[in-house]
Write a protein that holds these residues in place. Structure first.
Motif, short mmCIF file in Angstrom:
data_model
loop_
_atom_site.label_atom_id
_atom_site.label_comp_id
_atom_site.label_asym_id
_atom_site.label_seq_id
_atom_site.Cartn_x
_atom_site.Cartn_y
_atom_site.Cartn_z
N HIS A 197 47.43 35.01 33.29
CA HIS A 197 46.93 34.34 34.48
C HIS A 197 47.38 35.01 35.77
O HIS A 197 47.13 34.49 36.86
CB HIS A 197 47.36 32.87 34.46
CG HIS A 197 46.80 32.11 33.31
ND1 HIS A 197 45.45 31.84 33.19
CD2 HIS A 197 47.39 31.61 32.20
CE1 HIS A 197 45.24 31.18 32.06
NE2 HIS A 197 46.38 31.03 31.45
N LYS A 198 48.01 36.17 35.65
CA LYS A 198 48.39 36.90 36.84
C LYS A 198 47.25 37.81 37.30
O LYS A 198 46.44 38.25 36.48
CB LYS A 198 49.62 37.78 36.56
CG LYS A 198 50.89 37.01 36.28
CD LYS A 198 52.00 37.99 36.01
CE LYS A 198 53.28 37.27 35.61
NZ LYS A 198 54.35 38.22 35.26
N PRO A 199 47.18 38.12 38.58
CA PRO A 199 46.20 39.11 39.04
C PRO A 199 46.46 40.45 38.35
O PRO A 199 47.61 40.83 38.11
CB PRO A 199 46.47 39.20 40.54
CG PRO A 199 47.14 37.91 40.88
CD PRO A 199 47.96 37.55 39.69
N ARG A 200 45.40 41.17 38.03
CA ARG A 200 45.56 42.46 37.34
C ARG A 200 46.34 43.46 38.20
O ARG A 200 47.11 44.27 37.68
CB ARG A 200 44.19 43.03 36.98
CG ARG A 200 43.75 42.79 35.55
CD ARG A 200 43.34 41.37 35.29
NE ARG A 200 42.96 41.14 33.89
CZ ARG A 200 41.96 40.33 33.53
NH1 ARG A 200 41.26 39.68 34.44
NH2 ARG A 200 41.69 40.16 32.24
N ILE A 208 42.11 46.49 40.80
CA ILE A 208 41.67 45.89 42.06
C ILE A 208 40.24 45.38 41.94
O ILE A 208 39.91 44.28 42.39
CB ILE A 208 41.78 46.92 43.20
CG1 ILE A 208 43.26 47.24 43.47
CG2 ILE A 208 41.13 46.39 44.48
CD1 ILE A 208 43.46 48.41 44.42
N LYS A 209 39.40 46.17 41.29
CA LYS A 209 37.99 45.78 41.11
C LYS A 209 37.89 44.51 40.27
O LYS A 209 37.12 43.60 40.59
CB LYS A 209 37.21 46.91 40.45
CG LYS A 209 35.74 46.60 40.26
CD LYS A 209 35.00 47.76 39.62
CE LYS A 209 33.53 47.43 39.44
NZ LYS A 209 32.78 48.55 38.78
N MET A 210 38.69 44.43 39.21
CA MET A 210 38.66 43.25 38.34
C MET A 210 39.12 42.01 39.10
O MET A 210 38.54 40.93 38.96
CB MET A 210 39.54 43.48 37.10
CG MET A 210 38.97 44.51 36.14
SD MET A 210 40.10 44.92 34.78
CE MET A 210 40.04 43.40 33.84
N GLY A 214 38.48 37.13 41.07
CA GLY A 214 39.26 36.28 41.95
C GLY A 214 40.61 35.98 41.31
O GLY A 214 40.88 36.38 40.19
N ILE A 215 41.46 35.30 42.02
CA ILE A 215 42.78 34.94 41.50
C ILE A 215 42.68 33.60 40.79
O ILE A 215 42.11 32.65 41.31
CB ILE A 215 43.82 34.85 42.64
CG1 ILE A 215 43.81 36.14 43.47
CG2 ILE A 215 45.20 34.59 42.07
CD1 ILE A 215 44.09 37.39 42.68
N SER A 216 43.23 33.52 39.59
CA SER A 216 43.09 32.30 38.79
C SER A 216 43.70 31.10 39.50
O SER A 216 44.71 31.21 40.20
CB SER A 216 43.75 32.48 37.42
OG SER A 216 45.15 32.40 37.52
N TYR A 227 50.03 38.85 46.08
CA TYR A 227 49.64 38.17 44.85
C TYR A 227 48.53 37.13 45.03
O TYR A 227 47.97 36.66 44.05
CB TYR A 227 50.86 37.50 44.20
CG TYR A 227 51.69 38.49 43.41
CD1 TYR A 227 51.29 38.91 42.15
CD2 TYR A 227 52.87 38.99 43.92
CE1 TYR A 227 52.04 39.82 41.43
CE2 TYR A 227 53.63 39.90 43.20
CZ TYR A 227 53.21 40.31 41.96
OH TYR A 227 53.95 41.21 41.24
N THR A 228 48.23 36.78 46.27
CA THR A 228 47.22 35.72 46.44
C THR A 228 45.98 36.19 47.18
O THR A 228 45.16 35.38 47.60
CB THR A 228 47.83 34.52 47.20
OG1 THR A 228 48.36 34.98 48.46
CG2 THR A 228 48.93 33.87 46.40
N THR A 229 45.82 37.50 47.33
CA THR A 229 44.59 38.03 47.92
C THR A 229 44.05 39.14 47.02
O THR A 229 44.79 39.76 46.26
CB THR A 229 44.81 38.61 49.33
OG1 THR A 229 45.73 39.70 49.24
CG2 THR A 229 45.37 37.56 50.26
N THR A 230 42.75 39.38 47.13
CA THR A 230 42.14 40.45 46.34
C THR A 230 41.82 41.68 47.18
O THR A 230 41.39 42.69 46.65
CB THR A 230 40.83 39.96 45.69
OG1 THR A 230 39.97 39.46 46.71
CG2 THR A 230 41.11 38.87 44.68
#
Length: 263
Positions: A95-98, A121-123, A128-130, A203-206
């Motif tokens: 559940h963490k950002p890639r 980054i693309k993923m 989005g962030i779970s 960790y909370t932005t893409t």
């Protein structure tokens, strides 16, 4: 039980099952590893969740024991749907950002190409962030803020100067109540630090770049160096809480150094 497998080829002759487990555990919970000591050596890694297998495929071209891995799958793996907010103080790797996961790889000393970082980054941008990860991070933010600043306060709501002051207060509370002994997770330490704002934003932005991932890898490595432990994946706890190194595993490289691009 249904598992979600990836095929790993082009393994180095020295790679063992333990090396594979240490490498792929950053992706998520591993159910089993089938290592085939053929020539060349190959393996099949079985994950509990499809999102972990999907993350593993992202690592195609990564380096283990000096060999550039080929990671493929016979099936298409999808991220789980309908995620529920976290109920406790633990967040699973799945559940963490890639981008955060590959930063952990770099901090551990593994070599990943910039193309893999761009893939991560693309993923994140597409998925989005779970919600589970966001709920976990926001909960941590409030928990640490309450301990350091007062009831119903958050660290992220404060300007940088206040964050620095909060860190000193947190250290004082720590000495009195031994919070660090019970809250040893990387995110807890990171969020309560003077650069907690940057960590939270990462960790909370893409909207990340490859250099952001290298910077986060350096933060993780520095955090672990300061705490006297080596960076490690969150299996079953958060990164940095276990694992002091791998025999024949990650290279001792600078996590902020550019990697060779894989074509």
């Amino acid at each position: 039980m249904t598992t979600h497998a990836v095929n790993v080829s082009n393994l180095a002759p020295t790679t063992t099952e333990d090396h594979l487990r240490d490498f792929f555990t950053f992706c998520g919970k591993i159910v089993a590893i089938d290592l085939h000591n053929t020539e060349p050596k190959t393996a099949v890694v079985h994950f509990e969740k499809p999102s972990a297998a999907k993350t593993a495929l992202m690592l195609n071209g990564g380096t283990l024991d000096g060999a550039q891995l080929t990671v493929t799958s016979d099936t298409t793996h999808h991220d789980e749907e309908h995620e529920e907010p976290a109920a406790g103080d633990h967040i699973e790797q799945e559940h963490k950002p890639r981008a955060g996961i590959v930063a952990e790889y770099l901090a551990k000393g593994y070599t990943l190409s910039d193309s893999i970082l761009e893939r991560a980054i693309k993923m994140d941008t597409e998925k989005g962030i779970s919600q589970r990860f966001l709920a976990y991070f926001n909960s941590l933010d409030k928990t640490i803020g309450s301990k350091a600043l007062g009831e119903n306060q958050t660290v992220s709501a404060k300007v940088q100067s206040a964050v620095s002051a909060a860190t000193q207060q947190a250290k004082a509370v720590d000495e009195q109540k031994g919070i660090t002994k019970s809250a040893t997770e990387y995110y807890s330490k990171a969020l309560a630090s003077p650069w907690g704002q940057k960590v939270r934003q990462f960790y909370t932005t893409t909207s990340k770049q490859v250099l952001d991932i290298h910077e986060e890898a350096r933060r993780i490595a520095d955090q672990q160096k300061a705490s006297g432990t080596a960076p490690a994946p969150a299996a079953p706890t958060a990164p940095g809480s276990a694992g002091a190194g791998i025999t024949g595993g990650p290279a001792t490289t600078d996590p902020t150094a550019p990697a060779t691009t894989v074509v």
